[in-house]
Every structure is written in structure tokens, then in C-alpha cells.
Design a protein around this motif. Structure first.
Motif, PDB file in Angstrom:
ATOM      1  N   GLY A  98      -5.428   2.127   1.949  1.00 31.40           N
ATOM      2  CA  GLY A  98      -5.012   1.970   0.558  1.00 31.40           C
ATOM      3  C   GLY A  98      -3.542   1.610   0.433  1.00 31.40           C
ATOM      4  N   THR A  99      -2.694   2.244   1.230  1.00 29.63           N
ATOM      5  CA  THR A  99      -1.259   1.940   1.201  1.00 29.63           C
ATOM      6  C   THR A  99      -0.986   0.505   1.626  1.00 29.63           C
ATOM      7  N   LEU A 100      -1.636   0.069   2.700  1.00 28.28           N
ATOM      8  CA  LEU A 100      -1.455  -1.306   3.176  1.00 28.28           C
ATOM      9  C   LEU A 100      -1.926  -2.316   2.132  1.00 28.28           C
ATOM     10  N   CYS A 101      -3.031  -2.020   1.467  1.00 30.71           N
ATOM     11  CA  CYS A 101      -3.531  -2.907   0.407  1.00 30.71           C
ATOM     12  C   CYS A 101      -2.544  -3.002  -0.752  1.00 30.71           C
ATOM     13  N   LEU A 102      -1.979  -1.882  -1.152  1.00 27.54           N
ATOM     14  CA  LEU A 102      -1.005  -1.871  -2.249  1.00 27.54           C
ATOM     15  C   LEU A 102       0.255  -2.651  -1.880  1.00 27.54           C
ATOM     16  N   VAL A 103       0.728  -2.483  -0.647  1.00 26.19           N
ATOM     17  CA  VAL A 103       1.905  -3.221  -0.192  1.00 26.19           C
ATOM     18  C   VAL A 103       1.621  -4.715  -0.207  1.00 26.19           C
ATOM     19  N   LEU A 104       0.458  -5.108   0.286  1.00 23.51           N
ATOM     20  CA  LEU A 104       0.095  -6.528   0.344  1.00 23.51           C
ATOM     21  C   LEU A 104       0.005  -7.141  -1.052  1.00 23.51           C
ATOM     22  N   THR A 113      -2.151   4.451 -11.975  1.00 22.00           N
ATOM     23  CA  THR A 113      -2.793   3.143 -11.913  1.00 22.00           C
ATOM     24  C   THR A 113      -3.853   2.987 -10.821  1.00 22.00           C
ATOM     25  N   VAL A 114      -3.798   3.793  -9.764  1.00 25.06           N
ATOM     26  CA  VAL A 114      -4.722   3.524  -8.669  1.00 25.06           C
ATOM     27  C   VAL A 114      -5.101   4.756  -7.853  1.00 25.06           C
ATOM     28  N   ALA A 115      -4.179   5.687  -7.681  1.00 21.38           N
ATOM     29  CA  ALA A 115      -4.352   6.749  -6.694  1.00 21.38           C
ATOM     30  C   ALA A 115      -5.519   7.677  -7.034  1.00 21.38           C
ATOM     31  N   ALA A 116      -6.313   7.970  -6.017  1.00 20.13           N
ATOM     32  CA  ALA A 116      -7.423   8.912  -6.151  1.00 20.13           C
ATOM     33  C   ALA A 116      -7.082  10.184  -5.386  1.00 20.13           C
ATOM     34  N   TYR A 117      -7.500  11.329  -5.927  1.00 22.42           N
ATOM     35  CA  TYR A 117      -7.218  12.613  -5.294  1.00 22.42           C
ATOM     36  C   TYR A 117      -7.997  12.777  -3.993  1.00 22.42           C
ATOM     37  N   ILE A 133     -10.200  -5.478  -4.677  1.00 17.90           N
ATOM     38  CA  ILE A 133      -8.943  -5.095  -5.316  1.00 17.90           C
ATOM     39  C   ILE A 133      -9.168  -4.396  -6.656  1.00 17.90           C
ATOM     40  N   PHE A 134     -10.400  -4.352  -7.113  1.00 19.67           N
ATOM     41  CA  PHE A 134     -10.703  -3.665  -8.366  1.00 19.67           C
ATOM     42  C   PHE A 134     -11.201  -2.235  -8.142  1.00 19.67           C
ATOM     43  N   ASP A 135     -11.148  -1.793  -6.891  1.00 21.88           N
ATOM     44  CA  ASP A 135     -11.554  -0.424  -6.562  1.00 21.88           C
ATOM     45  C   ASP A 135     -10.360   0.519  -6.594  1.00 21.88           C
ATOM     46  N   GLN A 136     -10.648   1.778  -6.889  1.00 21.28           N
ATOM     47  CA  GLN A 136      -9.639   2.813  -6.778  1.00 21.28           C
ATOM     48  C   GLN A 136      -9.437   3.126  -5.291  1.00 21.28           C
ATOM     49  N   PHE A 139      -8.114  -3.724 -16.051  1.00 24.53           N
ATOM     50  CA  PHE A 139      -8.310  -3.712 -14.601  1.00 24.53           C
ATOM     51  C   PHE A 139      -8.797  -2.351 -14.120  1.00 24.53           C
ATOM     52  N   GLY A 140      -8.600  -1.347 -14.982  1.00 22.50           N
ATOM     53  CA  GLY A 140      -8.970   0.012 -14.606  1.00 22.50           C
ATOM     54  C   GLY A 140      -8.054   0.555 -13.524  1.00 22.50           C
ATOM     55  N   ASP A 141      -8.341   1.775 -13.067  1.00 25.84           N
ATOM     56  CA  ASP A 141      -7.596   2.333 -11.940  1.00 25.84           C
ATOM     57  C   ASP A 141      -8.015   1.572 -10.689  1.00 25.84           C
ATOM     58  N   SER A 142      -7.166   0.678 -10.232  1.00 27.60           N
ATOM     59  CA  SER A 142      -7.549  -0.221  -9.148  1.00 27.60           C
ATOM     60  C   SER A 142      -6.349  -0.611  -8.309  1.00 27.60           C
TER      61      SER A 142
END
Length: 292
Positions: A72-78, A219-223, A232-235, A137-140
Motif C-alpha cells: 500500500g505504501t509503495l502504491c501511494l508513493v507511485l 482518504t485511503v488508510a484501512a485499520y 487504484i480504487f481499492d482501500q 473516488f471513495g477511500d482509495s
């Protein structure tokens, strides 16, 4: 003569004192950095294992691994860099190469500087209002990446502007004198020379994006999400938020604290690897500029 000698001695003494203070401050900063890194390594190295890196989290993140948070972190950075880097570089090129000096340019620069000082949690609220709710976009990953991109946009603009200013004007004048257009001069002469230094903004941005918690909180983070995102539309989970949650959880404090240090160490390693790759890219283009 004696008066002149005394003045010269005082100047040399003052210079030595000033250099001594600067040197001591520099070493103190480096020493503090190593102390922080050593603290994280000593407390987190015992948790690091292949299972910790590659497994899914279990039992409310108190067991298992952190693989979804790493992905998830790598996806957000990209996503954030794909958005922020070209937009920031193009904005800086327009500001430095095309806009004439005057009050409009001063206002834009001032607004950019002000944007750099806005707290990250404000960007998180803005991202939630615009990307999550308004654009639906939802939480994504897309919403979180765009929010983080806006967060680091001022950094990229400022570093790119300074890199372009460092290019000698004789290159511009020679190119224009040979009949090249303004765009040809900028894209083929000025930008390639400045590009190695422009990557500095990319390095700083990657470091900041990797460690931000407040913007992704809205905006995106899941517990707890023990699966990988498929689009990219997934949490998604992310290392900063994962670190925050397990460090503040009230269950199994000792184990959670150990996992928190391990997560922090992995986050530092990811940032370090990203910086090393960006530095290698900067050196590569720097050598190409010198060869040409």
C-alpha cells in the motif's frame, strides 16, 4: 602595524570560532541522526524476518506480517509521484522560463510558499472533501495518492525553480541566438542541464510521502485489511498508519511495541532504498550532461 596585526588576529580568531561552531553543529546533527537510526535498529531488528515482511497481518495486527502495508505504501508513493512530479516540474518551468518578473509572479510564488506551510492534516481534509466525496473516488489509493501529491507539490516546484535558476543564462542566449525557439531552448538545453538537481525534489518528496499519516487517514488508510489491493480504487493499508495503530493499541503492549519498531525500520529501509535509486538516477543524468 601592530593595530593592523591585532585586527587580523581578531578576524582569524572570529573565523575559527565561527567555523568551529558550524562544524560542531554539523557533527551534532549527524550524530543525532545516527542515534535515532541506532535506536530504531536495535529495537526493531529482532522482529524482522521473512514472515514479518511477506505475511498478512493476523489477530488485529498483533501477529503475522506487514506485507499489505508495504504494498500500500509503495502504491501511494507511485501514484503521488506520477501526479506531482510532472505537474510540479511543468509549473516551475512555466514560472521560471515564461512568466516575466512582476507582481503576478510574486503572488504565485508567495502562494506556493504558503501552500508548503499548510499542515498535512488540512490536506487530508481537503483530499477527503474533493477526491473522496466530490469526485466520488471513495477511500482509495487514487484519492490518497492525489492528496499526497498535492502535499509535496510545493516542494517539487521550489526545488525545480532553484535548479532552473542555477543554469547559466549564456546557454539560453546561445540557443536563442542560433535560431532555436523558446520551447526548444527550454526542453533541449535548460531542462537536461537542470534535471540532475531537479531529482532532489523527487527525493525529498518520496521521503515525505512515505511517512505521512494524516492525509491518508481520511482518504485511503484501512485499520485492518489482510489482503492486497487490486486496483487504484481499492482501500489499502499503509506503513505510517499501521505504525500509528499498533503503537497506540492497548492490547498486548509489549508485542505491539516490538512490531511498531519493526514497522518503523522497514519504513526507513524503503525510504533509504528509494533515495539511493533516485541518487543513482541523478548521478547518471549528471554524467550524461557532463559528457555532452
Amino acid at each position: 602595524m601592530s593595530t593592523e596585526n591585532n585586527l587580523a588576529k581578531k578576524k582569524r580568531r572570529s573565523q575559527k570560532i565561527a567555523f568551529g561552531i558550524f562544524t560542531a553543529t554539523s557533527y551534532a546533527i549527524v550524530g543525532l541522526l545516527f542515534v535515532i537510526l541506532a535506536f530504531i535498529v536495535i529495537n526493531g531488528i529482532g522482529v524482522i524476518s521473512w514472515e514479518f515482511i511477506s505475511a498478512m497481518p493476523e489477530n488485529g495486527m498483533t501477529e503475522g506480517g506487514i506485507f499489505p502495508a508495504i504494498v500500500g505504501t509503495l502504491c501511494l508513493v507511485l501514484v503521488s509521484m506520477v501526479f506531482a512530479f510532472p505537474v510540479g516540474v511543468l509549473a516551475a518551468i512555466y514560472m521560471n522560463e515564461y512568466v516575466k518578473d512582476g507582481w503576478p509572479k510574486k503572488i504565485i510564488k508567495q502562494m506556493t510558499n504558503n501552500l508548503a506551510g499548510v499542515p498535512s492534516i488540512v490536506f487530508g481534509l481537503f483530499g477527503m472533501a474533493l477526491f473522496v466525496n466530490k469526485l466520488e473516488f471513495g477511500d482509495s489509493i487514487l484519492a490518497g495518492g492525489l492528496t499526497l501529491g498535492l502535499l509535496v507539490l510545493p516542494v517539487i516546484i521550489r526545488t525545480t525553480e532553484e535548479s532552473l535558476k542555477a543554469v547559466d543564462d549564456t546557454f539560453r542566449q546561445a540557443s536563442l541566438g542560433l535560431g532555436a525557439s523558446k520551447w526548444e531552448t527550454t526542453s533541449k538545453i535548460v531542462f537536461p542541464i537542470a534535471f540532475p538537481n531537479i531529482i532532489t525534489g523527487l527525493i525529498l518528496s518520496i521521503g515525505r510521502v512515505s511517512g505521512e499519516t494524516a492525509p491518508i487517514l481520511f482518504t485511503v488508510a484501512a485499520y485492518f485489511l489482510p489482503k492486497l489491493p487490486t486496483s487504484i480504487f481499492d482501500q489499502a493499508m499503509a506503513l505510517p498508519y499501521h505504525l500509528y495503530v499498533i503503537a497506540t493499541s492497548g492490547t498486548n503492549i509489549e508485542k505491539s511495541r516490538a512490531m511498531a519498531y519493526g514497522t518503523a525500520l522497514i519504513l526507513i529501509i524503503i525510504v533509504l532504498i528509494s533515495n539511493l535509486l533516485a541518487n543513482a538516477l541523478r548521478k547518471y543524468y549528471g554524467k550524461k550532461v557532463k559528457m555532452n
